[in-house]
Design an enzyme around this catalytic site. Structure first.
Site, short mmCIF file in Angstrom:
data_model
loop_
_atom_site.label_atom_id
_atom_site.label_comp_id
_atom_site.label_asym_id
_atom_site.label_seq_id
_atom_site.Cartn_x
_atom_site.Cartn_y
_atom_site.Cartn_z
N ASP A 58 32.51 18.55 11.03
CA ASP A 58 33.21 18.42 9.75
C ASP A 58 32.65 17.29 8.88
O ASP A 58 32.95 17.22 7.69
CB ASP A 58 34.71 18.20 9.98
CG ASP A 58 35.39 19.46 10.51
OD1 ASP A 58 34.85 20.55 10.29
OD2 ASP A 58 36.45 19.33 11.13
N CYS B 278 34.81 33.54 7.99
CA CYS B 278 34.95 32.28 7.28
C CYS B 278 33.57 31.90 6.77
O CYS B 278 32.55 32.23 7.39
CB CYS B 278 35.48 31.25 8.27
SG CYS B 278 35.64 29.63 7.59
N ARG C 106 34.06 33.11 13.25
CA ARG C 106 35.04 32.28 13.97
C ARG C 106 36.02 33.19 14.71
O ARG C 106 37.18 33.32 14.32
CB ARG C 106 35.76 31.34 13.00
CG ARG C 106 34.80 30.33 12.39
CD ARG C 106 35.48 29.43 11.39
NE ARG C 106 36.37 28.47 12.00
CZ ARG C 106 37.12 27.62 11.29
NH1 ARG C 106 37.10 27.66 9.98
NH2 ARG C 106 37.91 26.75 11.91
N ARG D 10 43.11 21.19 0.20
CA ARG D 10 43.55 21.68 1.51
C ARG D 10 43.49 20.58 2.56
O ARG D 10 44.25 20.60 3.53
CB ARG D 10 42.65 22.84 1.96
CG ARG D 10 42.83 24.11 1.17
CD ARG D 10 42.02 25.23 1.80
NE ARG D 10 42.27 25.29 3.24
CZ ARG D 10 41.62 26.08 4.08
NH1 ARG D 10 40.69 26.89 3.63
NH2 ARG D 10 41.90 26.08 5.37
N LYS E 131 44.81 16.01 9.16
CA LYS E 131 45.14 17.44 9.01
C LYS E 131 45.02 18.16 10.35
O LYS E 131 45.94 18.87 10.78
CB LYS E 131 44.17 18.08 7.99
CG LYS E 131 44.16 19.60 8.02
CD LYS E 131 43.26 20.19 6.97
CE LYS E 131 41.84 20.48 7.37
NZ LYS E 131 41.65 21.60 8.33
N ASN E 132 43.87 17.99 11.00
CA ASN E 132 43.60 18.80 12.19
C ASN E 132 44.39 18.36 13.42
O ASN E 132 44.45 19.08 14.41
CB ASN E 132 42.09 18.83 12.49
CG ASN E 132 41.35 19.64 11.45
OD1 ASN E 132 41.97 20.34 10.65
ND2 ASN E 132 40.04 19.53 11.43
N1 EPU Z 1 34.71 30.08 19.14
C1 EPU Z 1 34.57 31.33 19.69
N2 EPU Z 1 35.70 31.99 20.12
C2 EPU Z 1 36.94 31.42 20.03
C3 EPU Z 1 37.07 30.14 19.47
C4 EPU Z 1 35.94 29.48 19.02
O1 EPU Z 1 33.45 31.85 19.78
O2 EPU Z 1 37.91 32.07 20.42
C5 EPU Z 1 33.51 29.35 18.65
C6 EPU Z 1 33.55 29.24 17.11
O3 EPU Z 1 33.03 30.37 16.49
C7 EPU Z 1 32.73 28.00 16.86
C8 EPU Z 1 33.02 27.15 18.10
O4 EPU Z 1 33.56 28.02 19.09
O5 EPU Z 1 31.37 28.35 16.84
C9 EPU Z 1 33.97 25.99 17.90
O6 EPU Z 1 35.17 26.44 17.32
P1 EPU Z 1 36.58 25.73 17.57
O7 EPU Z 1 37.50 26.72 18.18
O8 EPU Z 1 36.37 24.44 18.29
O9 EPU Z 1 37.02 25.41 16.08
P2 EPU Z 1 38.41 25.72 15.40
O10 EPU Z 1 39.52 25.40 16.33
O11 EPU Z 1 38.38 27.07 14.78
C10 EPU Z 1 38.70 23.29 14.49
C11 EPU Z 1 38.95 22.64 13.16
C12 EPU Z 1 37.71 22.76 12.29
C13 EPU Z 1 36.54 22.08 13.03
C14 EPU Z 1 36.36 22.69 14.40
C15 EPU Z 1 35.30 21.99 15.23
C16 EPU Z 1 41.31 22.87 12.78
C17 EPU Z 1 42.41 23.55 12.07
N3 EPU Z 1 40.08 23.30 12.52
O12 EPU Z 1 38.40 24.66 14.23
O13 EPU Z 1 37.99 22.04 11.09
O14 EPU Z 1 35.37 22.21 12.27
O15 EPU Z 1 37.60 22.64 15.14
O16 EPU Z 1 35.59 20.66 15.41
O17 EPU Z 1 41.52 21.96 13.56
C18 EPU Z 1 37.99 21.62 8.78
O18 EPU Z 1 38.90 20.79 8.98
O19 EPU Z 1 37.42 21.71 7.65
C19 EPU Z 1 37.58 22.50 9.86
C20 EPU Z 1 36.84 23.59 9.67
#
Ligand code: EPU
Length: 432
Positions: A307, A117, A122, A399, A22-23
């Site tokens: 995850d 979330c 996030r 999902r 998915k990711n």
């Molecule tokens: N963060 C910020 N500001 C930003 C972006 C991130 O403060 O602009 C912080 C977040 O709040 C968090 C940390 O950085 O504390 C890491 O967030 P990241 O951006 O890496 O996560 P994401 O891109 O929102 C993806 C996956 C998540 C997975 C995380 C971490 C997808 C669609 N989502 O989220 O997957 O947990 O990376 O590996 O790829 C899931 O599949 O169930 C899921 C939640």
């Protein structure tokens, strides 16, 4: 609304073919918006989040069609809108990826800001700062991000080293691919899902150095061309089934996987005393004894993935001894803990640390999923528990997990989906 009823206490035994990730696939679909022509993405999982992303691409004017069970053709020759519908962004944060692609391709993006979330705050400030550094003018108004740039220009972007944000790396990389000049992204994510997107972009004509490292150097190009590309297997799905084998005292083989993406997770299973066998594209875990306690802290790749933390909590809940799990990525990712305690687990959470005193048995109970991964942990707990468990809000699993009940049933899981009729709560209609 639906729930999953599980009769637990039976060891799972057999082979599970793991679906596409998915990711990894969500960024690929957004990246296809950059391509002036047709992209063919193979190994696309048929899950709800992917369907939401396809609807998003459709709404922007891309033409998407499955040409076989898992190959998606995307023709983004005629992008007709730069406005992402709120209804779709609200359903799934991953849809924010279209921001970087639209900004690069059309010079403009209007994308609603994804809200809070259940797993923690996030924000998308890293994404937006990156767009600004590339020369976009960005304003946020009425819950929408408006970004505009006649021509994006390369920049040196240093992201927060604590997080190596997955989403911000993808979004900034998508924007930088068609920017003028060179962009350097430091502290970029190295998650296999991000590397998969880097490889797709290179196959489509992007010039990216440092693929699979924390420093990406992106030399902007004028356009991308169509290509055929295979998404990677879902290491989170694989980890889920392997841990399901472990907690039920079973013997599970996951196939079509890339074991090198899973080394930290396999290391934890091995340290927990389980038998782990690894082949070129398969992994087997035999739960022939109670797991031993272990310690993990979640971390960006190659660290232990956040995850899989909820599933690891179930493994620890049934282990001999006291395990410590520290969640360092999200600030509220222990929503599964109270539900596991209702099933007899002994867990204490202090800030970002869970102290888990293993018990011999869990007992089935009605519990509620709050997100995809909390839902999968409750399914694992239900499969391991004595008696019946009903996991409500099971849509969360749809999902992220393809054919979840069928896959568990094939290896001996006793699972039934219960669909709740529209507006009803007392009467349940059973579906298989
Ligand atoms: N963060 C910020 N500001 C930003 C972006 C991130 O403060 O602009 C912080 C977040 O709040 C968090 C940390 O950085 O504390 C890491 O967030 P990241 O951006 O890496 O996560 P994401 O891109 O929102 C993806 C996956 C998540 C997975 C995380 C971490 C997808 C669609 N989502 O989220 O997957 O947990 O990376 O590996 O790829 C899931 O599949 O169930 C899921 C939640």
């Amino acid at each position: 609304m639906s729930s999953i009823r599980i009769v637990g206490g039976k060891p799972l035994d057999g082979e599970v073919r793991v679906s596409g990730s998915k990711n990894a696939t969500l960024p690929l679909l957004a990246a296809a918006l950059l391509v002036d022509g047709e992209s063919y993405i193979e190994n696309v999982p048929r899950i709800d989040d992917i369907h939401v992303m396809i609807r998003m691409l459709d709404s922007l004017g891309a033409d998407c069609e499955f040409i076989d069970s898992s190959t998606l053709r995307i023709d983004a020759s005629n992008i007709s809108s730069v406005r992402a519908p709120y209804d779709l962004v609200r359903k799934m944060r991953g849809s924010f990826y279209v921001a970087g692609a639209l900004l690069a391709r059309s010079g403009e993006a209007e994308v609603p800001l994804p809200g809070g979330c259940v797993i923690g705050s996030r924000p998308v400030d890293f994404h937006i700062n990156g767009f600004k550094q590339l020369g976009a003018v960005v304003r946020e108004e009425h819950g929408v991000m408006y970004a505009r740039a006649d021509q994006l220009t390369g920049a040196h972007i240093i992201m927060d080293s604590r997080y190596c944000s997955v989403g911000a790396t993808v979004n900034i990389m998508l924007a930088a691919t068609l920017a003028e000049g060179t962009t350097i992204i430091e502290n970029a994510s190295r998650e296999p899902e991000v590397v998969c997107c880097e490889q797709f972009l290179c196959d489509a004509g992007a010039r990216i150095e440092g693929v699979d490292t924390n420093v990406l150097t992106i030399h902007g190009v004028d356009s991308l061309h169509g290509c055929r590309f295979r998404s990677i297997p879902d290491r989170l799905e694989a980890g889920t089934f392997l841990m399901a084998g472990a907690v039920t005292g079973g013997d599970v083989i996951t196939t079509s996987v890339q074991p090198r993406h899973m080394t930290t997770v396999l290391d934890v299973l091995w340290k927990a005393g389980l038998q782990v066998e690894i082949g070129p594209d398969w992994v087997r875990v035999v739960g022939d004894r109670r797991p031993m306690a272990f310690e993990i802290n979640t971390a960006p790749y190659p660290g232990f993935p956040t995850d899989l933390q909820p599933n690891a909590t179930v493994l620890a809940a049934l282990a001999v001894g006291t395990s410590i799990i520290e969640e360092t990525i999200f600030d509220a990712r222990f929503t599964h803990v109270d539900e596991l305690m209702r099933m007899g687990a002994n867990i204490q959470v202090k800030d970002s640390v869970a102290i888990i005193r293993g018990v011999r048995k869990l007992s089935g109970a009605p519990v509620e999923a709050t997100d995809i991964r909390a839902g999968s942990a409750l399914v694992l707990a239900g499969l391991a528990a004595q008696g019946a468990t009903e996991v409500s809000a099971a849509e969360f699993l749809d999902r992220g997990y393809e054919d979840v009940e069928a896959k568990f049933r094939n290896i001996g899981g006793d699972m039934t989906r219960i669909a709740m009729p529209e507006g009803g709560s007392a009467e349940y209609a059973e579906t298989r």
